[in-house]
Design a protein around this motif. Structure first.
Motif, PDB file in Angstrom:
ATOM      1  N   GLY A   1       0.904  -1.054   0.142  1.00 59.47           N
ATOM      2  CA  GLY A   1       0.118   0.036  -0.112  1.00 59.47           C
ATOM      3  C   GLY A   1       0.848   1.385  -0.103  1.00 59.47           C
ATOM      4  N   ARG A   2      -0.027   2.363   0.016  1.00 61.55           N
ATOM      5  CA  ARG A   2       0.715   3.428   0.097  1.00 61.55           C
ATOM      6  C   ARG A   2       0.267   4.419   1.313  1.00 61.55           C
TER       7      ARG A   2
ATOM      8  N   TYR B   1      -9.174   4.594  11.740  1.00 64.16           N
ATOM      9  CA  TYR B   1      -9.289   5.012  10.602  1.00 64.16           C
ATOM     10  C   TYR B   1     -10.235   4.588   9.784  1.00 64.16           C
ATOM     11  N   ALA B   2     -11.064   5.436   8.800  1.00 60.75           N
ATOM     12  CA  ALA B   2     -12.187   4.874   7.980  1.00 60.75           C
ATOM     13  C   ALA B   2     -11.685   3.508   7.311  1.00 60.75           C
ATOM     14  N   ASP B   3     -10.416   3.601   6.854  1.00 63.10           N
ATOM     15  CA  ASP B   3      -9.968   2.424   6.058  1.00 63.10           C
ATOM     16  C   ASP B   3      -9.107   1.624   6.609  1.00 63.10           C
ATOM     17  N   SER B   4      -9.581   0.211   7.059  1.00 58.42           N
ATOM     18  CA  SER B   4      -8.891  -0.519   7.900  1.00 58.42           C
ATOM     19  C   SER B   4      -7.284  -0.838   7.185  1.00 58.42           C
ATOM     20  N   SER B   5      -7.114  -1.074   5.945  1.00 61.34           N
ATOM     21  CA  SER B   5      -5.874  -1.178   5.471  1.00 61.34           C
ATOM     22  C   SER B   5      -5.081   0.087   5.548  1.00 61.34           C
ATOM     23  N   VAL B   6      -5.366   1.363   5.670  1.00 57.92           N
ATOM     24  CA  VAL B   6      -4.617   2.376   6.009  1.00 57.92           C
ATOM     25  C   VAL B   6      -4.187   2.542   7.649  1.00 57.92           C
ATOM     26  N   ALA B   7      -5.224   1.826   8.510  1.00 57.95           N
ATOM     27  CA  ALA B   7      -4.859   1.710   9.714  1.00 57.95           C
ATOM     28  C   ALA B   7      -3.537   0.559   9.835  1.00 57.95           C
TER      29      ALA B   7
END
Length: 364
Positions: A43-44, A314-320
């Motif tokens: 990811g980024r 976070y709204a996005d678990s992958s970002v978390a």
């Protein structure tokens, strides 16, 4: 902006990150909560904020991406204010700030990148001593106390052989020359921390609150940015200023009196400022916004504490997952030592590292 800026010496740093990651993965069910990197991450991440962290961020990013080739991280050192604004607007997933968010800046629903019911977390991850730098002919070992420093920068002490300076430096060959005191012209976290020291330690002299912008009430020569202050002190005569210790170069660095002892701007003495701090009241258990005590004994009192601003949820678990792993590495012993080798910061104590790990593990 930068992402993969890797020099040969970082190979050793990267190896330590990989080793750290392997240990952490064996000790925790989910690598993202281990405080280390995980080879399967993808990811980024985009960050923005304090320029004080720029060298450290370059180092952390290079090492983390080497251990995690599926991850790309970009950090723009555009300043603390820009970072706070970008984090609130959702333009970045994390920010760097030379101060914690204030109470009025906190609150669920104020951060677009976070879940609607989420607040932010303030995590102190970078501590850097601020040196009082000087260039005075014949003076190689300058000692100052809080009141004398405040009077110099307030324009109340104007010559180097003033009795107050002479009393702190017996035997020194102090010239009768006029002092040129240099301060930042821009809005600066370095100035905010320096003036916080003056306000706390010399309140009878420094009658201004701490602020990122130098007070109009006090004179002096203004220069933009750390490089500007260092350059003005270096190119002038009988000059004094303040700057991140790592940028001071060959300039003299004053020792500061705290109690009955003098301390230079070393990493070890500055790190104690964080250990002596207390948490800002009214925050959640996992928020580490700190109230610094610039008058506590046994420490170097003039240091900058920079925070990683992240979401509780976070709204996005992958970002978390990415934030947990990357910021976990930053706050780890391996991350702190990697930054110190390049940026000269003061590594967090083992106790503070453990506290931050608990907070980072709580991110969802």
């Amino acid at each position: 902006m930068f992402s993969k800026k890797l020099a040969a010496p970082l190979a050793l740093v990267a190896a330590s990150v990989i080793a750290f990651s392997g240990c952490a993965a064996n000790e925790a069910a989910a690598p993202a909560t281990s405080g280390g990197a995980a080879s399967g991450l993808n990811g980024r991440l985009t960050g923005k904020g304090a320029s004080s962290m720029s060298v450290a961020q370059t180092t952390w990013i290079a090492a983390f991406q080497t251990a995690n080739p599926g991850v790309t991280i970009n950090y723009s050192p555009d300043g603390s204010g820009a970072g706070r604004e970008a984090f609130a607007s959702g333009a970045v997933q994390y920010a760097g700030s030379d101060r914690a968010l204030k109470d009025e800046e906190m609150g669920a629903g104020k951060f677009a990148v976070c879940a609607p019911d989420s607040n932010a977390l303030n995590l102190p991850v970078y501590v850097s001593p601020i040196a009082i730098i000087y260039k005075v002919d014949g003076v190689t070992d300058l000692k100052l106390d809080a009141d004398t420093t405040a009077k110099i920068f307030a324009g109340k002490i104007t010559t180097w052989n003033d009795p107050a300076i002479a009393a702190l430096n017996p035997g020194a060959n102090l010239p009768s020359a006029t002092i040129t005191a240099v301060h930042r012209s821009d809005d600066s976290g370095t100035t905010e921390n320096f003036t916080d020291y003056l306000a706390q330690a010399a309140p009878s002299v420094w009658n201004q609150k701490s602020a990122g912008i130098w007070p109009d009430a006090f004179p002096g020569e203004a220069a933009k940015g750390t490089a500007g202050v260092v350059g003005a002190v270096q190119s002038g005569n009988n000059t004094i200023g303040y700057a991140d210790e790592s940028q001071a170069g060959s300039l003299g660095k004053a020792q500061i009196k705290v109690g009955n002892e003098f301390f230079g701007p070393t990493a070890e003495a500055a790190a104690k400022l964080v250990d002596n701090a207390t948490k800002v009241s009214g925050r959640s258990a996992n928020d580490w916004a700190l109230k610094l005590d610039r008058t506590a004994q046994g420490q170097y009192p003039i240091a900058l504490v920079s925070y990683a601003l992240v979401c509780e949820h976070y709204a996005d678990s992958s970002v978390a997952n990415l934030v947990k792993s990357y910021v976990g590495y930053i706050a780890s012993d391996a991350g702190q030592k990697a930054a110190q080798a390049k940026a000269g910061n003061a590594p967090l104590s083992a106790d503070m590292q453990a506290k931050l790990k608990t907070s980072i593990d709580s991110i969802k």
